[in-house]
Structure formats: structure tokens, C-alpha cells
Motif scaffolding. Structure first.
Motif, PDB file in Angstrom:
ATOM      1  N   TRP A  34      20.516  65.395  42.692  1.00 27.41           N
ATOM      2  CA  TRP A  34      19.936  64.578  43.262  1.00 27.41           C
ATOM      3  C   TRP A  34      20.386  63.510  42.282  1.00 27.41           C
ATOM      4  CZ3 TRP A  34      16.360  61.125  40.877  1.00 27.41           C
ATOM      5  CH2 TRP A  34      15.983  61.706  39.135  1.00 27.41           C
ATOM      6  N   ALA A  35      20.178  62.309  43.395  1.00 23.95           N
ATOM      7  CA  ALA A  35      20.678  60.868  43.015  1.00 23.95           C
ATOM      8  C   ALA A  35      19.909  59.439  42.615  1.00 23.95           C
ATOM      9  CB  ALA A  35      21.828  60.163  44.119  1.00 23.95           C
ATOM     10  N   ARG A  36      20.045  58.816  41.182  1.00 24.58           N
ATOM     11  CA  ARG A  36      19.409  58.024  41.020  1.00 24.58           C
ATOM     12  C   ARG A  36      20.489  56.680  41.134  1.00 24.58           C
ATOM     13  NH1 ARG A  36      17.876  56.414  36.101  1.00 24.58           N
ATOM     14  NH2 ARG A  36      19.271  58.294  35.368  1.00 24.58           N
ATOM     15  N   THR A  37      20.145  55.900  41.683  1.00 24.31           N
ATOM     16  CA  THR A  37      20.787  54.776  41.980  1.00 24.31           C
ATOM     17  C   THR A  37      19.965  53.044  42.392  1.00 24.31           C
ATOM     18  OG1 THR A  37      23.041  53.691  42.434  1.00 24.31           O
ATOM     19  CG2 THR A  37      21.824  54.374  44.015  1.00 24.31           C
ATOM     20  N   ASP A  38      20.048  52.285  41.957  1.00 24.58           N
ATOM     21  CA  ASP A  38      20.093  50.682  42.725  1.00 24.58           C
ATOM     22  C   ASP A  38      21.581  50.388  43.317  1.00 24.58           C
ATOM     23  OD1 ASP A  38      17.395  51.108  41.840  1.00 24.58           O
ATOM     24  OD2 ASP A  38      17.819  51.082  39.751  1.00 24.58           O
ATOM     25  N   ARG A  39      21.049  49.177  44.427  1.00 23.82           N
ATOM     26  CA  ARG A  39      21.607  48.909  45.401  1.00 23.82           C
ATOM     27  C   ARG A  39      22.134  47.793  44.618  1.00 23.82           C
ATOM     28  NH1 ARG A  39      24.665  48.978  49.563  1.00 23.82           N
ATOM     29  NH2 ARG A  39      22.743  49.633  51.090  1.00 23.82           N
ATOM     30  N   GLN A  40      23.620  47.636  43.826  1.00 26.98           N
ATOM     31  CA  GLN A  40      23.682  46.168  43.491  1.00 26.98           C
ATOM     32  C   GLN A  40      23.944  46.385  42.130  1.00 26.98           C
ATOM     33  OE1 GLN A  40      25.832  43.804  45.145  1.00 26.98           O
ATOM     34  NE2 GLN A  40      24.808  44.478  47.313  1.00 26.98           N
ATOM     35  N   SER A  41      23.639  47.991  41.732  1.00 30.39           N
ATOM     36  CA  SER A  41      24.517  47.829  40.368  1.00 30.39           C
ATOM     37  C   SER A  41      25.588  48.663  40.070  1.00 30.39           C
ATOM     38  CB  SER A  41      23.059  49.086  40.031  1.00 30.39           C
ATOM     39  OG  SER A  41      23.535  50.193  40.451  1.00 30.39           O
ATOM     40  N   GLY A  42      26.250  49.526  41.001  1.00 33.40           N
ATOM     41  CA  GLY A  42      27.752  49.479  40.245  1.00 33.40           C
ATOM     42  C   GLY A  42      27.988  50.896  40.218  1.00 33.40           C
ATOM     43  N   TYR A  43      26.678  52.054  39.549  1.00 41.18           N
ATOM     44  CA  TYR A  43      26.935  52.705  39.625  1.00 41.18           C
ATOM     45  C   TYR A  43      25.433  53.914  40.395  1.00 41.18           C
ATOM     46  CZ  TYR A  43      23.187  52.070  36.343  1.00 41.18           C
ATOM     47  OH  TYR A  43      21.699  51.679  35.512  1.00 41.18           O
ATOM     48  N   VAL A  44      26.292  55.275  40.164  1.00 42.65           N
ATOM     49  CA  VAL A  44      25.113  56.440  40.601  1.00 42.65           C
ATOM     50  C   VAL A  44      25.034  57.299  39.183  1.00 42.65           C
ATOM     51  CG1 VAL A  44      24.825  57.897  42.622  1.00 42.65           C
ATOM     52  CG2 VAL A  44      25.204  56.252  43.191  1.00 42.65           C
ATOM     53  N   VAL A  45      23.495  57.620  39.345  1.00 42.27           N
ATOM     54  CA  VAL A  45      23.450  59.006  38.774  1.00 42.27           C
ATOM     55  C   VAL A  45      23.415  59.806  39.017  1.00 42.27           C
ATOM     56  CG1 VAL A  45      22.562  59.658  36.251  1.00 42.27           C
ATOM     57  CG2 VAL A  45      22.766  56.971  36.531  1.00 42.27           C
ATOM     58  N   PHE A  46      23.649  60.768  39.275  1.00 39.69           N
ATOM     59  CA  PHE A  46      22.963  62.225  39.773  1.00 39.69           C
ATOM     60  C   PHE A  46      23.016  63.249  39.109  1.00 39.69           C
ATOM     61  CE2 PHE A  46      24.668  65.777  42.455  1.00 39.69           C
ATOM     62  CZ  PHE A  46      24.631  65.834  44.073  1.00 39.69           C
ATOM     63  N   HIS A  47      21.773  63.850  39.559  1.00 37.03           N
ATOM     64  CA  HIS A  47      21.365  64.668  38.077  1.00 37.03           C
ATOM     65  C   HIS A  47      21.456  66.024  38.889  1.00 37.03           C
ATOM     66  CE1 HIS A  47      19.152  61.819  35.880  1.00 37.03           C
ATOM     67  NE2 HIS A  47      18.820  61.255  36.390  1.00 37.03           N
ATOM     68  N   GLY A  48      21.481  67.244  38.216  1.00 37.94           N
ATOM     69  CA  GLY A  48      21.615  68.481  38.716  1.00 37.94           C
ATOM     70  C   GLY A  48      21.083  69.172  37.838  1.00 37.94           C
ATOM     71  N   GLU A  49      21.683  70.622  37.534  1.00 38.43           N
ATOM     72  CA  GLU A  49      20.866  71.297  37.015  1.00 38.43           C
ATOM     73  C   GLU A  49      22.425  72.361  35.562  1.00 38.43           C
ATOM     74  OE1 GLU A  49      18.059  73.079  36.041  1.00 38.43           O
ATOM     75  OE2 GLU A  49      17.265  71.749  37.759  1.00 38.43           O
ATOM     76  N   ASP A  50      23.482  71.776  36.294  1.00 38.06           N
ATOM     77  CA  ASP A  50      24.249  72.449  35.386  1.00 38.06           C
ATOM     78  C   ASP A  50      25.600  71.615  35.422  1.00 38.06           C
ATOM     79  OD1 ASP A  50      27.033  73.177  34.307  1.00 38.06           O
ATOM     80  OD2 ASP A  50      26.275  76.181  34.943  1.00 38.06           O
ATOM     81  N   ARG A  51      25.701  69.789  34.307  1.00 42.72           N
ATOM     82  CA  ARG A  51      26.613  69.934  34.177  1.00 42.72           C
ATOM     83  C   ARG A  51      28.106  69.560  34.182  1.00 42.72           C
ATOM     84  NH1 ARG A  51      27.597  66.668  28.345  1.00 42.72           N
ATOM     85  NH2 ARG A  51      27.753  68.996  28.095  1.00 42.72           N
TER      86      ARG A  51
END
Length: 231
Positions: A34-51
Motif C-alpha cells: 500500500w502507498a502512503r503519500t500527500d499531494r504536492q509532497s514530491g514523494y511516495v512511500v510504498f509499504h510491503g512485506e518484503d523489501r
């Protein structure tokens, strides 16, 4: 195993597109996330189980909206401005890197962090070398360590393996317009040649003596770039 994440930079405003791309590509590889982000932040953090599985399933070159892809080592929030180095050094203990990049997302909100990134890099680099975490000289054979400040007290530590990320800070090539260039459009083609082609592809596809057609050329910035490549 356990919670793992990728940190990907993008152009501000394209966070939803990048989040959707990461989710779709991970799903196609059979990886939940699942992805975590904010509009206009310039980045996305994508979480999973196995990096490591995410890193392998989402190669940087295959991503459209990502300017950079980091395998997150640690997310450090609530950093003490008086000592940001100690918690980073502790989080990186036992690891080895060939280069250090301290940066921030390319967004209006993060631009005030540019001065902090420059100054902190100068302080962190010798501390990591003394601890044996960073090589004395840059070594492209080893992963690069990226420290991304999203606030003065909040930073991500990430790893970029060799040949699986952009070589420029923030994932953006900083090109200067040549004094003889007929227009700023020349920079667009120069950036495209750097970003969209591997070095071996540039050697094969953009060689002296080749012929090119610039259709609708005006004022001629692209033609100027091609002739400078010997075409």
C-alpha cells in the motif's frame, strides 16, 4: 520479513500516479502493498512485506513516474536538531556504502530544507567514514546511501543499489543551458537522452555520422543538440 518500504521521488503533483503505478506493478508481481503519500509532497512511500522482493520486482528503469527509488532502511521521526547523526549512525550499523547523498523532495514545501541538506551532508560524511559505514572514497560498486529530509526532524535513510537508481541528487539532472543554444528546449532533449537511455543505448543510437530529422524545427534547439552529438 515484516514491514518494508520503498521511497520514490516524483514531480510534485504526480504522487497519485506514482502510487497507482507502484501498487499495480507490485500486484502484477504477486506482492501486496500500500502507498502512503500527500499531494504536492514530491514523494511516495510504498509499504510491503518484503523489501528485497519489492526492489527486485520494481526495477527503477521500468518505472515511469519515479525520479528515484530508495529501499528504505529506516524512517527517523522526531530527530533532535542538536544530534541527528547518532540515531542515523545507529540505524546504519554494520552496513557499508560507497557514496552519500543528502537531499530533500522536489516540492515547494521541502525547498527550505536545501540548506540543511547541504550542511548536514558535510557533517554526516566524515562521521560515517570514521564509523566504517561509508568508504573513504566514492565506490560505485557499492550501494549509495541516501538521506532524505522531509522535515527538519524527519528523515528517511535509503539504499540505492548499483544500476538501480538515478545517478543525480533528487533524481534530477542539473543541466546548464549552453550560451550558444538557440532555445531552452535544447535542455529538454539533453535531459531526455540522459534519463530515457542507458549509456550503452546512447552509444548505439546517438553516434557521430548518423542522420536525424527534426520535424517542425523552430527555433532549432533540438537540431542544435543533435549536431553537437555529431549527427
Amino acid at each position: 520479513m515484516g514491514d518494508a518500504a520503498l521511497l520514490c521521488y516524483c514531480r510534485a503533483g504526480f504522487e497519485p500516479e506514482l502510487a497507482a503505478e507502484l501498487t499495480e506493478r507490485a500486484g502484477a508481481a504477486g506482492l501486496a502493498g500500500w502507498a502512503r503519500t500527500d499531494r504536492q509532497s514530491g514523494y511516495v512511500v510504498f509499504h510491503g512485506e518484503d523489501r528485497d522482493a519489492l526492489v527486485a520486482a520494481l526495477p527503477f528503469d521500468a518505472l515511469i513516474f519515479a525520479r528515484q527509488k530508495l529501499a528504505v532502511i529506516a524512517e527517523l521521526a522526531g530527530l533532535d536538531p542538536a544530534d541527528r547523526i547518532t540515531p542515523m549512525r545507529e540505524a546504519l550499523a554494520g552496513q557499508r556504502f560507497g557514496a552519500l547523498v543528502v537531499e530533500h523532495p522536489d516540492s515547494d514545501g521541502a525547498k527550505p530544507l536545501a540548506g540543511l541538506a547541504r550542511a548536514f551532508g558535510n557533517a554526516l560524511r566524515p562521521a560515517l567514514r570514521k564509523a566504517g559505514i561509508l568508504t573513504a572514497q566514492d565506490d560505485a560498486r557499492l550501494p549509495a546511501l541516501h538521506v532524505c529530509f522531509v522535515a527538519g526532524d524527519h528523515a528517511f535513510l535509503g539504499r540505492v543499489p548499483p544500476r538501480d537508481g538515478a545517478p543525480w541528487p533528487m533524481g534530477i539532472p542539473r543541466l546548464r543551458l549552453h550560451a550558444d543554444a538557440p532555445s531552452r528546449s535544447a535542455l529538454k532533449l539533453e535531459e531526455a537522452l540522459l534519463v530515457l537511455l542507458h549509456p550503452h543505448e546512447r552509444e548505439r543510437l546517438v553516434r557521430p555520422g548518423m542522420r536525424a530529422a527534426d520535424l517542425g524545427a523552430a527555433p532549432g534547439g533540438w537540431t542544435w543538440v543533435l549536431t553537437r552529438q555529431g549527427m
